[in-house]
Design a protein around this motif. Structure first.
Motif, PDB file in Angstrom:
ATOM      1  N   THR A  72       0.831  -1.195   0.000  1.00  0.00           N
ATOM      2  CA  THR A  72       0.000   0.000   0.000  1.00  0.00           C
ATOM      3  C   THR A  72       0.869   1.250   0.000  1.00  0.00           C
ATOM      4  O   THR A  72       2.036   1.223   0.406  1.00  0.00           O
ATOM      5  CB  THR A  72      -0.916   0.042   1.242  1.00  0.00           C
ATOM      6  OG1 THR A  72      -0.110   0.199   2.429  1.00  0.00           O
ATOM      7  CG2 THR A  72      -1.737  -1.222   1.356  1.00  0.00           C
ATOM      8  N   ARG A  79       4.493   0.922  -5.417  1.00  0.00           N
ATOM      9  CA  ARG A  79       3.809  -0.325  -5.060  1.00  0.00           C
ATOM     10  C   ARG A  79       4.133  -1.441  -6.052  1.00  0.00           C
ATOM     11  O   ARG A  79       4.518  -2.548  -5.660  1.00  0.00           O
ATOM     12  CB  ARG A  79       2.289  -0.095  -5.025  1.00  0.00           C
ATOM     13  CG  ARG A  79       1.838   0.925  -4.001  1.00  0.00           C
ATOM     14  CD  ARG A  79       0.323   0.978  -3.911  1.00  0.00           C
ATOM     15  NE  ARG A  79      -0.322   1.320  -5.160  1.00  0.00           N
ATOM     16  CZ  ARG A  79      -0.927   2.476  -5.406  1.00  0.00           C
ATOM     17  NH1 ARG A  79      -0.935   3.420  -4.481  1.00  0.00           N
ATOM     18  NH2 ARG A  79      -1.525   2.700  -6.562  1.00  0.00           N
ATOM     19  N   SER A 184      -4.542   1.658  -0.268  1.00  0.00           N
ATOM     20  CA  SER A 184      -4.649   1.516   1.184  1.00  0.00           C
ATOM     21  C   SER A 184      -5.336   0.200   1.489  1.00  0.00           C
ATOM     22  O   SER A 184      -5.729  -0.549   0.583  1.00  0.00           O
ATOM     23  CB  SER A 184      -5.450   2.673   1.782  1.00  0.00           C
ATOM     24  OG  SER A 184      -6.837   2.530   1.476  1.00  0.00           O
ATOM     25  N   THR A 185      -5.500  -0.097   2.771  1.00  0.00           N
ATOM     26  CA  THR A 185      -6.249  -1.287   3.174  1.00  0.00           C
ATOM     27  C   THR A 185      -7.672  -0.923   3.588  1.00  0.00           C
ATOM     28  O   THR A 185      -8.358  -1.704   4.234  1.00  0.00           O
ATOM     29  CB  THR A 185      -5.540  -1.994   4.348  1.00  0.00           C
ATOM     30  OG1 THR A 185      -5.356  -1.061   5.420  1.00  0.00           O
ATOM     31  CG2 THR A 185      -4.209  -2.553   3.914  1.00  0.00           C
TER      32      THR A 185
END
Length: 422
Positions: A72, A79, A184-185
């Motif tokens: 991320t 990435r 992102s998560t």
């Protein structure tokens, strides 16, 4: 060829973690060489264990290796670079990502038989494509090391595609590693269930000095140009390279940064919106036209176009469905390219209003756009900090609206009116 992690700029902590994991993976292979092939299975939140005892020389799973990873970070943080470098380290015969062995060279070159890098061309990754990937992931590695599936922009997975991937991650085949890249998560980017079965490697925006050093070392760009491009690209390595090497990219940036001067009324705001949209469309068309033509020619040749033998004309007439499907994919790719080009322009514009805001607040930070610092300073005096912040928020709101599938022209027109009104 340098070490495979050499181009992962400003990510020392992440590189150290990936090196430990690659070393652990190599130890797993060594331990399983005596007629055994231990598998990695998920246990808990992103941890892993060997499906079998490794015997002498085995590794502690906490050393860092697991079957599924999520990289991320903001755009330009690297990435996909991290995913490719880690894949190369897993295929490295030394287990270190030396950059010299056949495993490293073929992986970095995109030709390794056991590494599949998925780069979505359209707005999403569909379930059929994901099922094909999962099926391939279940095969035994031809090179005897690892079967690696790396997915760029995993946040573009459709719900059905995410479910297909989840099943494979829940029950991973032996010697298979999944590498996902996402901003992102957050559940909007990666589902909670997929996240819970992966180890997360957070990347940060690299400092401009580190980006400039890479441009000088790797691309041979003059130090002063590299420093300017790195600052203007706001830490985005790929964009910094384009600005440093492509005069057309610099012209497009200059046109975007001229927008604040053009906003003198309602009509001017709509004109500026049209110019921004048309510039993004032209840039996208230039980037995909050649590839589209080559793909269509290759497909028509494969379907028998130009043939003179018996049945050739009938074969090409029966290929209408395949040509239509190709056109659909190409249209989706063009839409994605237009949005990417527009987003780059909006990032530049946000940088300008950020400069105005920091100047209004007298913050001791360097400007993003040194070549328009005087204009940003004039704006800071005219708008004050609150006005600069409202304009910056309008640009960011436009980016969010386009990401939420608002028509780009409507979103940009609304943004330009907000910038004019302040």
């Amino acid at each position: 060829m340098p070490d495979v992690f050499a181009d992962l700029v400003g990510q020392d902590e992440a590189v150290a973690e990936l090196r430990r994991a690659a070393a652990a993976a190599a130890a797993v292979l060594r331990a399983g060489a005596a007629d055994r092939a231990p598998a990695l299975i998920a246990v808990g939140d992103g941890d892993s264990a060997l499906a079998d005892e490794t015997g002498p020389g085995g590794v502690d799973p906490a050393a860092g290796m697991t079957h599924a990873w999520i990289f991320t970070g903001p755009p330009g943080s690297g990435r996909s670079v991290a995913a490719r470098a880690f894949a190369a380290a897993l295929q490295c015969v030394h287990g270190t990502g030396c950059g010299e062995c056949p495993g490293c060279r073929t992986t970095m070159g995109g030709t390794h038989a056991d590494v599949r890098l998925v780069v979505p061309e359209g707005l999403s990754i569909g379930v059929n494509e994901m099922r094909a990937l999962v099926l391939r992931a279940a095969t035994t590695p031809s090179g005897g090391r690892w079967q690696v599936v790396a997915i760029e922009d995993a946040d573009r997975l459709t719900e059905a595609a995410g479910n297909a991937l989840l099943k494979a991650i829940e029950e991973p085949p032996p010697r298979t590693v999944f590498l996902l890249c996402a901003p992102s998560t957050h559940p909007d980017d990666v589902s909670v269930t997929i996240r819970s079965r992966c180890r997360v490697v957070p990347l940060r925006q690299p400092p401009a000095t580190a980006v400039a050093e890479v441009l000088v070392r790797r691309d041979g760009i003059a130090p002063d140009v590299a420093q300017w491009a790195a600052a203007a690209a706001q830490g985005h390595v790929g964009r910094a390279r384009r600005l440093a090497r492509d005069p057309e990219a610099r012209k497009r940036r200059e046109a975007v940064l001229a927008v604040p001067r053009r906003l003198t009324g309602v009509g001017a705001a709509f004109d500026a919106a049209s110019a921004l949209i048309e510039a993004a469309e032209a840039e996208a068309e230039a980037s995909v036209t050649e590839a589209d033509a080559a793909e269509r020619a290759a497909l028509e040749t494969a379907l028998g176009a130009g043939g003179t033998g018996r049945g050739a004309s009938g074969a090409i007439r029966g290929a209408a469905g395949q040509l239509k499907e190709l056109e659909k994919r190409q249209k989706s790719r063009a839409t994605r390219a237009q949005r990417d080009a527009l987003d780059r322009a909006l990032v530049d514009l946000a940088g300008f209003y950020r400069d105005a805001l920091t100047m209004a607040l007298r913050a001791p930070v360097a400007p993003v756009h040194t070549d328009t610092a005087a204009l940003a300073g004039a704006g800071a005096q005219k708008w004050d900090a609150e006005g600069a912040l409202r304009r910056l928020e309008a640009v960011l709101a436009c980016r969010s609206a386009i990401e939420a599938n608002v028509k780009p022209r409507i979103a940009v027109e609304a943004m330009m009116l907000a910038l004019w009104k302040g």
